[in-house]
Design a protein around this motif. Structure first.
Motif, PDB file in Angstrom:
ATOM      1  N   HIS A 145     -97.244  33.659 -61.270  1.00 17.88           N
ATOM      2  CA  HIS A 145     -98.504  32.923 -61.101  1.00 17.88           C
ATOM      3  C   HIS A 145     -98.382  31.508 -61.649  1.00 17.88           C
ATOM      4  O   HIS A 145     -99.206  31.042 -62.439  1.00 17.88           O
ATOM      5  CB  HIS A 145     -99.657  33.668 -61.785  1.00 17.88           C
ATOM      6  N   GLN A 146     -97.338  30.805 -61.169  1.00 21.63           N
ATOM      7  CA  GLN A 146     -97.108  29.423 -61.570  1.00 21.63           C
ATOM      8  C   GLN A 146     -97.296  28.485 -60.395  1.00 21.63           C
ATOM      9  O   GLN A 146     -96.917  28.795 -59.260  1.00 21.63           O
ATOM     10  CB  GLN A 146     -95.692  29.258 -62.132  1.00 21.63           C
ATOM     11  N   LYS A 147     -97.878  27.318 -60.687  1.00 16.23           N
ATOM     12  CA  LYS A 147     -98.182  26.345 -59.638  1.00 16.23           C
ATOM     13  C   LYS A 147     -97.224  25.166 -59.711  1.00 16.23           C
ATOM     14  O   LYS A 147     -96.846  24.712 -60.792  1.00 16.23           O
ATOM     15  CB  LYS A 147     -99.621  25.856 -59.786  1.00 16.23           C
ATOM     16  N   LEU A 207     -91.830  38.420 -51.590  1.00 18.13           N
ATOM     17  CA  LEU A 207     -92.297  37.386 -52.514  1.00 18.13           C
ATOM     18  C   LEU A 207     -93.637  36.864 -52.023  1.00 18.13           C
ATOM     19  O   LEU A 207     -93.780  36.499 -50.856  1.00 18.13           O
ATOM     20  CB  LEU A 207     -91.287  36.242 -52.599  1.00 18.13           C
ATOM     21  N   LYS A 208     -94.614  36.806 -52.914  1.00 17.19           N
ATOM     22  CA  LYS A 208     -95.948  36.346 -52.552  1.00 17.19           C
ATOM     23  C   LYS A 208     -96.116  34.884 -52.941  1.00 17.19           C
ATOM     24  O   LYS A 208     -95.946  34.510 -54.104  1.00 17.19           O
ATOM     25  CB  LYS A 208     -97.012  37.201 -53.240  1.00 17.19           C
ATOM     26  N   LEU A 209     -96.458  34.065 -51.948  1.00 14.91           N
ATOM     27  CA  LEU A 209     -96.635  32.629 -52.155  1.00 14.91           C
ATOM     28  C   LEU A 209     -98.000  32.185 -51.653  1.00 14.91           C
ATOM     29  O   LEU A 209     -98.522  32.728 -50.682  1.00 14.91           O
ATOM     30  CB  LEU A 209     -95.564  31.834 -51.403  1.00 14.91           C
ATOM     31  N   LYS A 210     -98.533  31.162 -52.327  1.00 14.50           N
ATOM     32  CA  LYS A 210     -99.744  30.503 -51.861  1.00 14.50           C
ATOM     33  C   LYS A 210     -99.385  29.044 -51.624  1.00 14.50           C
ATOM     34  O   LYS A 210     -98.917  28.359 -52.544  1.00 14.50           O
ATOM     35  CB  LYS A 210    -100.865  30.619 -52.885  1.00 14.50           C
ATOM     36  N   ALA A 211     -99.556  28.574 -50.386  1.00 14.15           N
ATOM     37  CA  ALA A 211     -99.132  27.221 -50.029  1.00 14.15           C
ATOM     38  C   ALA A 211    -100.295  26.428 -49.456  1.00 14.15           C
ATOM     39  O   ALA A 211    -101.121  26.955 -48.699  1.00 14.15           O
ATOM     40  CB  ALA A 211     -97.991  27.274 -49.018  1.00 14.15           C
ATOM     41  N   ASP A 212    -100.348  25.148 -49.815  1.00 15.76           N
ATOM     42  CA  ASP A 212    -101.377  24.260 -49.276  1.00 15.76           C
ATOM     43  C   ASP A 212    -100.763  22.872 -49.138  1.00 15.76           C
ATOM     44  O   ASP A 212    -100.391  22.239 -50.126  1.00 15.76           O
ATOM     45  CB  ASP A 212    -102.593  24.223 -50.203  1.00 15.76           C
TER      46      ASP A 212
END
Length: 379
Positions: A145-147, A207-212
């Motif tokens: 959970h690192q940005k 691997l779970k990623l959140k991208a914007d």
């Protein structure tokens, strides 16, 4: 053509040689392409049989393959040429900032047989590299959970995000798996999803990623499509969870309600990326032939490794195995132009039954196929 010279293999004892060879040449300024056919002599100088020149100013080459019959001194030379130039209507370089959150992984390979492994992830985009913290004893399901904020520099090179998951060791670190994501695949607004982690040619974990992404670039924005336009509802290229929307690319090739995709078209080059390098990809076209009837055509790409660069390297490519022709696109506006006497030709047809990094160069020129020289050369 920037004074770059390449040659085919030698076809012996024939007046009708066939090469079927591909060349990819990076150039800074495409003006002219010259073709010279010679007779190979074991002893002495090779004899010139004919030559032909084509110019970019006259032909307006683009990423869509252009088939040409070039007149030689005697006979003809058949070539197919595609070009990705500085004003590339298919692919515009991304420029902006990619906000990425590495959330967690699941079902990873266990690289520590003694105790629970302690994984971390290394992120690399172009020349920028950063990494997460080590999740001590995170095992096969670590959480971070690192940005991160990664700069997308606007380079016309293929831009790919590489994430390598490693096990933190005492003496050295061990690679657990990797995720390779072309920007075209992950950019498209904010999204959170699981991506497969690859290890030694297979898949082991996710691997779970959140991208914007904030910025501009990519494929040209597609115009609104309806029965008055080209008739393509959507065109997607990829496999599994890796898909790129190429509707705007293909809509530009529709002429009078007809779309032709030539055999051996390099889909990776045409679409500006290879969305799933390890997988057999599909080209999925959804379209309509009239206001009530929609259809879907699925072309399975064929993996080849015959494309040669100016430096002698060979790249794997994914090509359309057979020519596909779709007629009658765009509803009533175009249907009348594509219906032959005695019936409609609106079905998607192929010439035969049948099932595209180093993929996008600075300014790539792809001479995709030198096919054959026919007729009598010596008269």
């Amino acid at each position: 053509m920037d004074d770059i010279s390449m040659k085919t293999s030698i076809v012996k004892k024939t007046l009708d040689p066939e090469w079927n060879e591909r060349f990819e040449i990076p150039v800074k300024n495409l003006q002219r392409i010259g073709f010279v056919v010679k007779d190979h002599d074991v002893i002495g100088k090779n004899t010139e049989l004919g030559y032909a020149n084509v110019t970019h100013a006259e032909e307006k080459f683009c990423r869509w393959p252009k088939q040409m019959e070039l007149k030689m001194r005697k006979g003809h030379l058949s070539v197919v040429i595609a070009f990705g130039g500085p004003e590339d209507w298919v692919f515009d370089a991304y420029k902006g900032t990619l906000a990425l959150e590495v959330e967690e992984a699941a079902q990873l390979y266990d690289a520590n047989s003694v105790s629970q492994q302690s994984p971390y992830a290394v992120l690399k985009l172009n020349e920028e590299e950063t990494k997460t913290n080590v999740h001590a004893k995170g095992g096969v399901a670590p959480k971070w959970h690192q940005k991160f904020s990664l700069k997308v520099d606007g380079s016309r090179e293929l831009q790919k995000l590489n994430i390598t998951i490693k096990e933190k060791g005492v003496m050295s670190d061990t690679v657990i798996g990797e995720v390779d994501l072309p920007l075209q695949v992950i950019i498209g607004g904010e999204q959170t999803r699981w991506w497969p982690v690859r290890r030694k040619g297979g898949v082991k974990g996710e691997l779970k990623l959140k991208a914007d992404f904030k910025g501009n670039g990519g494929f040209p924005k597609a115009d609104k499509l309806d029965e008055k336009d080209v008739g393509l509802l959507s065109v997607k290229y990829g496999a599994d969870d890796y898909w790129v929307d190429c509707t705007s690319v293909f809509s530009k090739a529709v002429k009078f309600g007809k779309l032709t995709i030539l055999k051996d078209t390099d889909v990776d080059f045409l679409c500006g990326c290879d969305p799933a390098p390890q997988a057999q990809k599909k080209l999925v076209l959804e379209y309509f032939l009239d206001r009530k009837k929609t259809k879907k055509e699925i072309l399975v790409s064929e993996r080849k490794g015959s494309r040669v660069t100016s430096k002698g390297g060979i790249f794997v490519q994914h090509v359309v195995p057979e020519t596909c022709v779709i007629k009658g696109l765009g509803g009533t506006k175009f249907r009348n132009r594509s219906v032959s006497e005695g019936g409609s030709s609106s079905e998607a047809t192929k010439t035969k039954p049948g099932d595209t990094d180093p993929r996008v160069f600075l300014i790539p020129l792809a001479v995709l196929m030198i096919a054959y020289l026919y007729n009598k050369i010596f008269g």
